[in-house]
Design an enzyme around this catalytic site. Structure first.
Site, short mmCIF file in Angstrom:
data_model
loop_
_atom_site.label_atom_id
_atom_site.label_comp_id
_atom_site.label_asym_id
_atom_site.label_seq_id
_atom_site.Cartn_x
_atom_site.Cartn_y
_atom_site.Cartn_z
CB ALA A 148 4.55 9.21 9.44
N GLY A 149 2.66 9.43 6.84
CA GLY A 149 1.27 9.34 6.40
C GLY A 149 0.94 7.88 6.21
CG HIS A 150 1.73 5.30 8.77
ND1 HIS A 150 2.25 4.93 9.98
CD2 HIS A 150 2.77 5.71 8.03
CE1 HIS A 150 3.56 5.12 9.96
NE2 HIS A 150 3.89 5.60 8.80
CE LYS A 167 6.28 3.23 7.25
NZ LYS A 167 6.54 3.55 5.83
CE LYS A 180 -3.40 -5.28 3.66
NZ LYS A 180 -3.81 -5.86 2.41
CD GLN A 234 9.43 9.20 8.66
OE1 GLN A 234 9.99 8.98 9.72
NE2 GLN A 234 8.25 9.78 8.61
CG ASP A 245 4.82 6.70 1.30
OD1 ASP A 245 4.32 6.97 2.41
OD2 ASP A 245 5.36 7.55 0.58
P1 GDP Z 1 2.87 3.66 4.86
O1 GDP Z 1 3.36 5.06 4.95
O2 GDP Z 1 3.98 2.66 4.77
O3 GDP Z 1 1.88 3.33 5.94
O4 GDP Z 1 2.11 3.54 3.48
P2 GDP Z 1 1.03 4.58 2.89
O5 GDP Z 1 -0.24 4.37 3.61
O6 GDP Z 1 1.59 5.96 2.85
O7 GDP Z 1 0.94 4.11 1.39
C1 GDP Z 1 0.55 2.82 1.03
C2 GDP Z 1 -0.75 2.92 0.19
O8 GDP Z 1 -1.00 1.68 -0.43
C3 GDP Z 1 -1.98 3.20 1.02
O9 GDP Z 1 -2.86 3.99 0.27
C4 GDP Z 1 -2.57 1.82 1.29
O10 GDP Z 1 -3.99 1.85 1.50
C5 GDP Z 1 -2.26 1.14 -0.02
N1 GDP Z 1 -2.03 -0.31 0.03
C6 GDP Z 1 -1.39 -1.06 0.97
N2 GDP Z 1 -1.27 -2.33 0.56
C7 GDP Z 1 -1.86 -2.40 -0.66
C8 GDP Z 1 -2.00 -3.43 -1.63
O11 GDP Z 1 -1.57 -4.57 -1.46
N3 GDP Z 1 -2.65 -3.10 -2.80
C9 GDP Z 1 -3.12 -1.86 -3.06
N4 GDP Z 1 -3.71 -1.64 -4.22
N5 GDP Z 1 -2.99 -0.85 -2.18
C10 GDP Z 1 -2.34 -1.12 -1.00
P1 IMO Z 2 5.77 7.25 5.83
O1 IMO Z 2 5.83 6.98 7.31
C1 IMO Z 2 7.74 8.86 2.26
C2 IMO Z 2 10.70 12.06 2.94
C3 IMO Z 2 10.39 13.44 2.40
C4 IMO Z 2 11.80 13.95 2.15
C5 IMO Z 2 12.59 13.37 3.31
C6 IMO Z 2 12.77 14.30 4.49
O2 IMO Z 2 4.43 7.61 5.33
O3 IMO Z 2 6.43 6.16 5.05
P2 IMO Z 2 11.15 15.25 6.38
O4 IMO Z 2 9.87 16.00 6.29
O5 IMO Z 2 11.08 13.96 7.11
O6 IMO Z 2 12.29 16.10 6.88
O7 IMO Z 2 11.52 14.89 4.84
O8 IMO Z 2 11.87 12.21 3.73
N1 IMO Z 2 9.66 11.47 3.82
C7 IMO Z 2 8.83 10.47 3.46
N2 IMO Z 2 8.67 9.85 2.29
N3 IMO Z 2 7.02 8.47 3.34
C8 IMO Z 2 7.20 9.08 4.53
O9 IMO Z 2 6.63 8.63 5.67
C9 IMO Z 2 8.11 10.15 4.63
N4 IMO Z 2 8.50 10.97 5.64
C10 IMO Z 2 9.45 11.76 5.12
O10 IMO Z 2 9.62 13.38 1.21
O11 IMO Z 2 12.36 13.40 0.96
MG MG Z 3 3.09 6.87 3.99
#
Ligand code: GDP
Ligand code: IMO
Ligand code: MG
Length: 441
Positions: A48-50, A25, A27, A230, A22
């Site tokens: 994953a949740g991007h 990535k 963005k 991750q 999180d």
């Molecule tokens: P990922 O899993 O690495 O792709 O990250 P996620 O999308 O799960 O979580 C990052 C969150 O931060 C998302 O809601 C993005 O829209 C948000 N985000 C990314 N960069 C910035 C930033 O510089 N500022 C703010 N406020 N939000 C951001």
């Molecule tokens: P992105 O790509 C944050 C964490 C889970 C748990 C551990 C194992 O959005 O960064 P799993 O379901 O993979 O067997 O869970 O890994 N986890 C993440 N935490 N961002 C993620 O993906 C994750 N994918 C798995 O919360 O601790």
């Molecule tokens: Mg994420």
């Protein structure tokens, strides 16, 4: 020969999370995809949740690489575990936006079945204090079956006769395992077969041998972005075992997960937040509780993209990030979510750990050792609140216009990590970005 190598060396970029996921990535894969031909996922699955935010509209991805919004070619390579239902829903969502999907799926990626998701939950319950708090998407059990060599691959999914034989065998094994935890569990094998046969028919047009395809693409000078999922500290081999995921969530996973040689990966970018977050179980030495944690969680909207769970938050841990820089061979870094720390004063950063009174030379990867460590912090002055519009305005003006204390903070990170900052992010939108390295202009 030299000329060919030069093209290769400038054509592939990886975006790797250096913490527990999180980091933003999504963005930055979207940002870099603007100048790329193709974006590739190589490990993980729908855990994953991007998030990609374009003009304040949020788009969430679990499986499809973030380049899909730009109608770039998107590829799910062999190292990913695929939940076909989630994938088909995502393809539909992109098409419903009026976008053309240019997608390819590896014939050797493994398939997640309903019994994998059930086992994920049951295994977690039985692990007690060793549970990682998984996303319960069946990731671990599917990778276990891949390693045990009775897993079902996309090639089997799109060939109904193969699927029938292999699914029956796997189902019987999994049923006996589930019955150890839950003696009454049963389900209709034929229903699973019919459902998955239909998924196979729908996915068949996208399926190819992605290793050949990607090698040819790189050799012909196409520009490729590898989208990590991750983060390094969640990786199976080099993360904080057992509190992580089941794939190599680092740059080392790219080669096995795609069939591309390490010689062909030209640039590896590490992405970090201005603080740390973690969702799920496991140690977190710089974790914050109380008022500051609530403030960071609220200001950063720190809730899991996949599960909606509140993310744990804490100070930036440069000691474990230095380890990630080594493991990945990071060329330069991106710092995200700096705006989120607004109004927090002072801000702390962990630079080292102490164990039994001694300052450690290297990050002690074993949970049992990390548990006994004490983080050592440096303290920095914070910066004031701004509206999202004000942050966007600063991003359009450039680095010089950042708050002075934010510049001091980012400079200190760069020096401590001995790694150049390529980009700084002060908002979720694509344009809330300040580019510091000419390579990314
Ligand atoms: P990922 O899993 O690495 O792709 O990250 P996620 O999308 O799960 O979580 C990052 C969150 O931060 C998302 O809601 C993005 O829209 C948000 N985000 C990314 N960069 C910035 C930033 O510089 N500022 C703010 N406020 N939000 C951001
Ligand atoms: P992105 O790509 C944050 C964490 C889970 C748990 C551990 C194992 O959005 O960064 P799993 O379901 O993979 O067997 O869970 O890994 N986890 C993440 N935490 N961002 C993620 O993906 C994750 N994918 C798995 O919360 O601790
Ligand atoms: Mg994420």
């Amino acid at each position: 020969m030299n000329e060919k190598k030069k093209i290769m060396n400038s054509s592939t970029i990886a975006v790797i999370g250096l913490s527990w996921g999180d980091e933003g990535k999504g963005k930055f894969v979207d940002y870099l995809a603007q100048k790329a031909d193709c974006v590739v996922r190589y490990q993980g699955g729908s855990n994953a949740g991007h998030t990609v935010v374009i003009k304040n509209v949020k788009h969430k991805f679990q499986l499809l690489p973030s380049g899909a919004l730009l109608e770039k070619e998107v590829i799910i390579a062999n190292g990913v575990v695929v939940d076909p239902k989630v994938l088909l829903e995502e393809i539909k969502r992109i098409e419903n936006l009026g976008k053309t999907i240019n997608f390819k799926l590896s014939s050797t990626a493994h398939v997640i079945f309903p019994f994998h998701r059930i086992l994920d939950g049951l295994e977690e319950e039985s692990k007690g204090k060793y549970s990682a708090g998984t996303t319960k998407r069946g990731i671990g059990p599917t990778y276990s079956d891949k390693a045990a060599r009775w897993g079902i691959r996309i090639f089997d999914l799109i060939n109904p006769d193969l699927l029938k034989v292999k699914l029956e065998k796997l189902y019987n094994i999994k049923k006996s395992l589930i019955n150890v935890f839950d003696p009454d569990w049963d389900t209709d094998l034929n229903l699973i077969y019919e459902e998955y046969k239909a998924y196979g028919e729908q996915l068949k047009p996208y399926v190819i041998d992605t290793a050949y395809y990607l090698n040819n693409a790189i050799d012909s000078g196409k520009k490729i972005v590898f989208e990590g999922a991750q983060g390094t500290l969640l990786g199976i081999d080099h993360g904080m075992y057992p509190y992580g995921t089941s794939s190599n969530a680092n740059a080392l996973g790219i080669c096995a997960g795609t069939g591309i040689s390490p010689k062909k990966i030209s640039s590896i970018i590490g992405i970090i937040k201005a603080y740390t977050s973690r969702v799920g179980g496991g140690l977190f030495p710089t974790e914050l509780n109380g008022e500051i944690a609530v403030k960071i969680r609220d200001q950063g909207h720190e809730y899991g993209t996949v599960t909606g769970r509140p993310r744990r938050v804490g100070w930036l841990d440069l000691f474990n990030i230095k380890y990630g820089i080594m493991i990945n061979g990071i060329d330069n870094i991106i710092i995200t979510l700096l705006d989120v720390l607004e109004g927090i004063n002072p801000i702390k950063v962990c630079t080292d750990y102490k164990l039994n009174g001694e300052v450690l030379e290297s990050w002690p990867i074993q949970s049992e050792l990390i548990e006994k460590c004490e983080p050592i912090y440096k303290t920095y002055d914070g910066w004031k609140y701004k509206t999202p519009e004000e942050w966007s305005e600063i991003a359009s003006q450039g680095y010089e216009f950042l708050p002075e204390n934010m510049k001091i903070y980012t400079q200190a990170i760069q020096e401590e990590l001995n790694t150049d900052i390529a980009m700084i992010s002060i908002g979720p939108n694509r344009n809330d970005t300040i580019v510091l390295s000419e390579d990314f202009n």
